[in-house]
Write an enzyme that holds these catalytic residues in place. Structure first.
Site: not given
Ligand code: SF4
Length: 352
Positions: A47, A130, A148
């Protein structure tokens, strides 16, 4: 048009069961249903790498990191310069520094085990909302709202959100939250991402293959590509500088950049400051190591907040100045961030 959340979820999860992308950090839906769970370290690493870069670009870096540092403890023990070198080319170097800080916090404060809630993940250095949501959902099956850029696009089209980006972000998040449920949160987060990456593409979305086309307001309005709406972008400011490619006996001279600031802590070519106007001959004389310099043209590079025109100068040194770091050309090419790699290539023309 039926926008019932339960129907949208069932359709998209069914599609994901059949079409999930196979990714090296992922546990696919069939294995997930059998109880397998992904390694939180891999989920977190992927990520961080995937923010602002593509899966294709990040995959090689991910595999290299996992080979060198199979656990978060291994990464925590690695010297900063090795991690920064391995990150070279991925961009956003502050992220690499945060990566190291986070690995060390997990290793030292959490005994090498990632915390399993969004809140505790958010407390780790460099982990923003996030990443915390993504790791909590994907690795720990928490019903987090993972939004996202791909997901923003899907949601903006599904609900034909007219507010332009970035002001629309909160509205998109609220719509996305309405689709999150306690059932299969890990698969749900990844299904939405996959739909955005492979079907609901920025250009020419494949609406005829889309499992949620029945619910899509943008498709019903006849122009999905109109979403997400954008405000006209102010042009990036331009800066100028000069970079110096100094070689001696098959090696090239590099400098370690200051820890703070742009490309902080990375290796780089010696350069002038990067300013609003072209460097003057006296700027160049002040910044270039002593040598007989020849102009080699210029390269262009785009950073997040500005575009750079970097003049490239080339010289062969009579001796290796010990104040500089001399690396064999190939090794230098592998260690430099993209902007300096471009300049090195321009400086050496076709030698590498
Ligand atoms: Fe995206 Fe088209 Fe699916 Fe709508 S129907 S979500 S625009 S791919």
């Amino acid at each position: 048009m039926d926008q019932t959340p339960g129907r949208i979820r069932a359709a998209l999860l069914g599609w994901y069961d059949a079409h999930a992308r196979s990714l090296p950090w992922r546990v696919g839906p069939a294995e997930h249903a059998r109880g397998l769970r992904p390694d939180p370290y891999r989920v977190w690493l992927s990520e961080v790498m995937l923010q602002q870069t593509t899966v294709a670009h990040a995959t090689g870096y991910f595999l290299d990191f996992i080979r060198r540092w199979p656990t978060v403890g291994d990464l925590a023990d690695a010297p900063d310069s090795e991690v920064m070198g391995a990150w070279a080319g991925l961009g956003y170097y502050a992220r690499a520094r945060n990566l190291i800080a986070c690995a060390r916090a997990v290793a030292r404060e959490h005994h090498g085990v990632f915390p399993d809630t969004e809140e505790a993940l958010l407390a780790l250095p460099g982990v923003g909302p996030y990443t915390a949501a993504a790791v909590a959902a994907i690795a720990f099956d928490r019903p987090s709202n993972v939004v996202d850029g791909n997901v923003e696009r899907v949601i903006s089209r599904l609900y034909a959100v007219e507010a332009p980006m970035p002001a629309a972000k909160l509205e998109l998040k609220t719509f996305a939250a309405g689709l999150v449920a306690a059932e299969r949160p890990s698969d749900w987060a990844q299904a939405l991402m996959d739909l955005g990456a492979t079907v609901c593409r920025p250009k020419s979305p494949l609406c005829d293959r889309c499992p949620v086309a029945f619910a899509c307001a943008a498709l019903a309005l006849g122009d999905p590509e109109r979403y997400p709406r954008k405000t006209s972008k102010a042009e990036r400011p331009r800066r100028h500088g000069a970079a110096f490619v100094l070689t001696h006996a098959g090696r090239v001279a590099l400098e370690r950049r200051p820890a703070k600031g742009l490309l902080g802590g990375m290796l780089g070519l010696p350069t002038t400051d990067w300013r609003g106007e072209r460097p003057s001959p006296s700027d160049i004389r002040a910044s270039a190591p002593a040598a007989d310099w020849r102009a080699q043209g210029a390269v262009e590079h785009v950073f997040t907040h500005f575009s750079l025109t970097l003049e490239v100068w080339r010289a062969e040194a009579g001796a290796a100045d010990p104040k500089l770091i001399w690396l064999p050309t190939e090794e230098a090419a592998q260690s430099l961030p993209s902007v300096f790699l471009k300049a090195l290539r321009a400086g050496l023309e076709t030698l590498i």
